[in-house]
Design a protein around this motif. Structure first.
Motif, PDB file in Angstrom:
ATOM      1  N   LYS A 166       0.919  -1.299  -0.064  1.00  0.00           N
ATOM      2  CA  LYS A 166      -0.027   0.003  -0.020  1.00  0.00           C
ATOM      3  C   LYS A 166       0.887   1.297  -0.279  1.00  0.00           C
ATOM      4  O   LYS A 166       1.733   1.253   0.855  1.00  0.00           O
ATOM      5  CB  LYS A 166      -0.888  -0.085   1.260  1.00  0.00           C
ATOM      6  N   ASP A 197      -3.606   4.633  -0.370  1.00  0.00           N
ATOM      7  CA  ASP A 197      -4.145   5.061   0.836  1.00  0.00           C
ATOM      8  C   ASP A 197      -4.047   6.646   0.647  1.00  0.00           C
ATOM      9  O   ASP A 197      -3.204   7.170   0.784  1.00  0.00           O
ATOM     10  CB  ASP A 197      -3.834   4.668   2.284  1.00  0.00           C
ATOM     11  N   GLU A 223      -7.990   3.678  -0.705  1.00  0.00           N
ATOM     12  CA  GLU A 223      -8.524   3.635   0.465  1.00  0.00           C
ATOM     13  C   GLU A 223      -8.836   5.047   1.229  1.00  0.00           C
ATOM     14  O   GLU A 223      -7.842   5.858   0.921  1.00  0.00           O
ATOM     15  CB  GLU A 223      -7.381   2.900   1.609  1.00  0.00           C
ATOM     16  N   MET A 246     -12.202   1.701  -0.748  1.00  0.00           N
ATOM     17  CA  MET A 246     -12.464   1.187   0.652  1.00  0.00           C
ATOM     18  C   MET A 246     -12.750   2.430   1.655  1.00  0.00           C
ATOM     19  O   MET A 246     -12.250   3.468   1.529  1.00  0.00           O
ATOM     20  CB  MET A 246     -11.165   0.333   1.135  1.00  0.00           C
ATOM     21  N   ASP A 248     -12.454   3.783   5.527  1.00  0.00           N
ATOM     22  CA  ASP A 248     -11.460   3.515   6.636  1.00  0.00           C
ATOM     23  C   ASP A 248     -11.978   4.299   7.752  1.00  0.00           C
ATOM     24  O   ASP A 248     -12.661   4.165   8.582  1.00  0.00           O
ATOM     25  CB  ASP A 248     -10.005   3.582   6.207  1.00  0.00           C
ATOM     26  N   SER A 270     -12.249  -1.381   5.779  1.00  0.00           N
ATOM     27  CA  SER A 270     -11.328  -1.477   6.832  1.00  0.00           C
ATOM     28  C   SER A 270     -11.527  -1.466   8.038  1.00  0.00           C
ATOM     29  O   SER A 270     -11.937  -0.552   8.750  1.00  0.00           O
ATOM     30  CB  SER A 270     -10.069  -0.253   6.561  1.00  0.00           C
ATOM     31  N   LYS A 272     -10.913  -1.963  11.918  1.00  0.00           N
ATOM     32  CA  LYS A 272      -9.850  -1.670  12.947  1.00  0.00           C
ATOM     33  C   LYS A 272     -10.644  -1.635  14.341  1.00  0.00           C
ATOM     34  O   LYS A 272     -11.669  -0.790  14.721  1.00  0.00           O
ATOM     35  CB  LYS A 272      -9.375  -0.167  12.619  1.00  0.00           C
ATOM     36  N   TYR A 297     -11.299  -5.969   5.054  1.00  0.00           N
ATOM     37  CA  TYR A 297      -9.808  -5.862   5.009  1.00  0.00           C
ATOM     38  C   TYR A 297      -9.408  -5.535   6.606  1.00  0.00           C
ATOM     39  O   TYR A 297     -10.199  -5.010   7.233  1.00  0.00           O
ATOM     40  CB  TYR A 297      -9.457  -4.621   4.056  1.00  0.00           C
ATOM     41  N   GLY A 299      -7.610  -3.714   9.125  1.00  0.00           N
ATOM     42  CA  GLY A 299      -6.906  -2.485   9.228  1.00  0.00           C
ATOM     43  C   GLY A 299      -5.902  -2.251  10.280  1.00  0.00           C
ATOM     44  O   GLY A 299      -6.176  -3.444  11.088  1.00  0.00           O
ATOM     45  N   TRP A 323      -9.499  -8.722   0.943  1.00  0.00           N
ATOM     46  CA  TRP A 323      -8.669  -7.973   0.768  1.00  0.00           C
ATOM     47  C   TRP A 323      -7.107  -7.970   1.761  1.00  0.00           C
ATOM     48  O   TRP A 323      -6.237  -7.218   1.718  1.00  0.00           O
ATOM     49  CB  TRP A 323      -8.822  -6.455   1.128  1.00  0.00           C
ATOM     50  N   THR A 325      -4.818  -8.308   5.139  1.00  0.00           N
ATOM     51  CA  THR A 325      -4.748  -7.362   6.268  1.00  0.00           C
ATOM     52  C   THR A 325      -3.302  -6.449   6.128  1.00  0.00           C
ATOM     53  O   THR A 325      -2.691  -6.727   5.382  1.00  0.00           O
ATOM     54  CB  THR A 325      -4.690  -8.100   7.845  1.00  0.00           C
ATOM     55  N   GLU A 326      -3.478  -5.583   7.007  1.00  0.00           N
ATOM     56  CA  GLU A 326      -2.069  -4.696   7.071  1.00  0.00           C
ATOM     57  C   GLU A 326      -1.524  -4.809   8.473  1.00  0.00           C
ATOM     58  O   GLU A 326      -1.104  -3.741   9.020  1.00  0.00           O
ATOM     59  CB  GLU A 326      -2.234  -3.205   6.599  1.00  0.00           C
TER      60      GLU A 326
END
Length: 387
Positions: A166, A197, A223, A246, A248, A270, A272, A297, A299, A323, A325-326
């Motif tokens: 990303k 993003d 994002e 996306m 977020d 996303s 979180k 996804y 986040g 999607w 994860t990060e």
């Protein structure tokens, strides 16, 4: 004998990052984490973490505010109380503390950690059970320098640590940003996925142009391109964009998730836990997205190992992670605060299997990076603590 919560510690820990991490609104060279430890009368200690990005430049909670909220408002509601199920323990907090999602998430995580340890099961079991033991993890390229980002990405692919990337863009002219993305995608080719993003930096006109240009450049997803309050703009963009959009920062809990599904304002969520207000709330956000055919996804708020492990336990329980994860936060820090760091290999993170979060702190590292360390702590060589 009735088991009670005896006391709660909160520490702000500042750990340098391996390189500057550039976002549209700020740049960070250290990550400040508010760590929480909840102690019980039978000796069990639960861990939680409240971490934001760049202090108040990113959102409306800071590390200092998270600590103050827990110390002054949440701890008095818990200390001395019988230890019961986390959901019931959190009821007085939810009814008397408005907002403060990051602080609530930290305390909820610590209570769940205690429950998992007492029952002898991983935290993921308390959240419904796992669909997977390992979770795909992308890496954010945020130096802003094209050559450096290409070299960094190539090294990640070669070491089999990450093959999804990303890019943080939105500070520069649109054409410069797209040229940066296109050059990286060309260099990496088909062996890597590239997303971007924007962190709310664009308006609708810029986003429409940017989506078309980024699609031509080979990017897969954009994002949060628009300010979180512009849901009408997000819906308009989602209808017209040739690549996935996306949400977020706009997702601050289940009610936002419902609104986004109803208005068709994105293709992906996303998720979180800290932003949603806790692991339970984040699970609800994901369920709403799944019901609305929104891609999920996992986040991050660039949490350290505690918050990352908590998110990993949750994401392991979700039926689909379309999607990925990060959850790379600990890898961005120069030091890990765990006795045994989380395992990253073959483009994925292994979810801890031990009871609760499954973590043990390295207290020497904690004491070194605590803001109050010089005046309040004494380090014992090699000291570790299970939590």
């Amino acid at each position: 004998m009735t088991v009670k919560i005896t006391h709660i510690d909160t520490w702000i820990v500042d750990v340098p990052t391996i390189r500057p991490h550039v976002l549209a609104m700020t740049s960070i060279s250290r990550q400040s984490m508010t760590l929480v430890r909840i102690y019980t009368s039978d000796g069990v200690i639960g861990l939680g973490e409240g971490t934001t990005i760049g202090g108040l430049a990113y959102g409306d909670e800071s590390p200092e505010a998270i600590k103050l909220t827990i110390d002054q408002y949440m701890a008095p509601l818990l200390i001395g109380q019988p230890l019961i199920d986390p959901a019931a323990q959190l009821t007085p907090i939810r009814s008397t503390v408005v907002g403060n999602h990051f602080a609530k998430n930290a305390v909820e995580t610590a209570l769940l950690d205690i429950q998992g340890q007492r029952l002898g099961v991983p935290l993921s079991t308390l959240l419904g059970g796992r669909h997977r033991e390992r979770i795909p993890v992308l890496w954010t390229l945020a130096s802003g320098d094209t050559a450096k980002d290409i070299a960094e990405a190539e090294a990640m692919i070669a070491s089999r640590r990450h093959n999804i990337f990303k890019l943080k863009i939105g500070k520069r002219d649109l054409r410069q940003d797209v040229a940066h993305v296109a050059a990286i995608k060309r260099a990496l080719g088909d062996e890597a996925s590239v997303r971007v993003d924007i962190n709310q930096a664009w308006d609708v006109v810029t986003a429409l142009r940017g989506a078309a240009m980024l699609a031509d450049a080979g990017a897969d997803l954009i994002e949060q391109p628009l300010p979180r309050a512009d849901r009408a703009g997000m819906a308009h963009l989602t209808r017209l964009s040739p690549i996935a959009i996306m949400a977020d920062e706009a997702l601050r809990g289940p009610l936002d998730a419902i609104d986004y599904v109803k208005s068709g304002a994105c293709h992906a969520f996303s998720v979180k836990p800290a932003q949603a207000g806790g692991l339970f709330a984040a699970r609800d956000v994901a369920a709403i997205g799944e019901a609305g055919q929104i891609g999920i996804y996992g986040g991050t708020m660039l949490e350290g190992s505690i918050g990352t492990a908590a998110s990993a336990h949750l994401f392991a329980t979700l039926p689909s992670l379309r999607w990925g994860t990060e959850l790379f936060g600990p890898l961005l820090q120069t030091e890990d605060i765990l006795a045994e760091p989380l395992e990253y290999r073959d483009f994925a993170l292994t979810v801890p299997a031990a009871p609760g979060l499954g973590l043990a702190l390295d207290l020497d590292k904690i004491n070194h990076f605590r803001r109050d360390a010089p005046s309040r702590t004494v380090s014992t060589p090699g000291r570790q603590e299970n939590a």
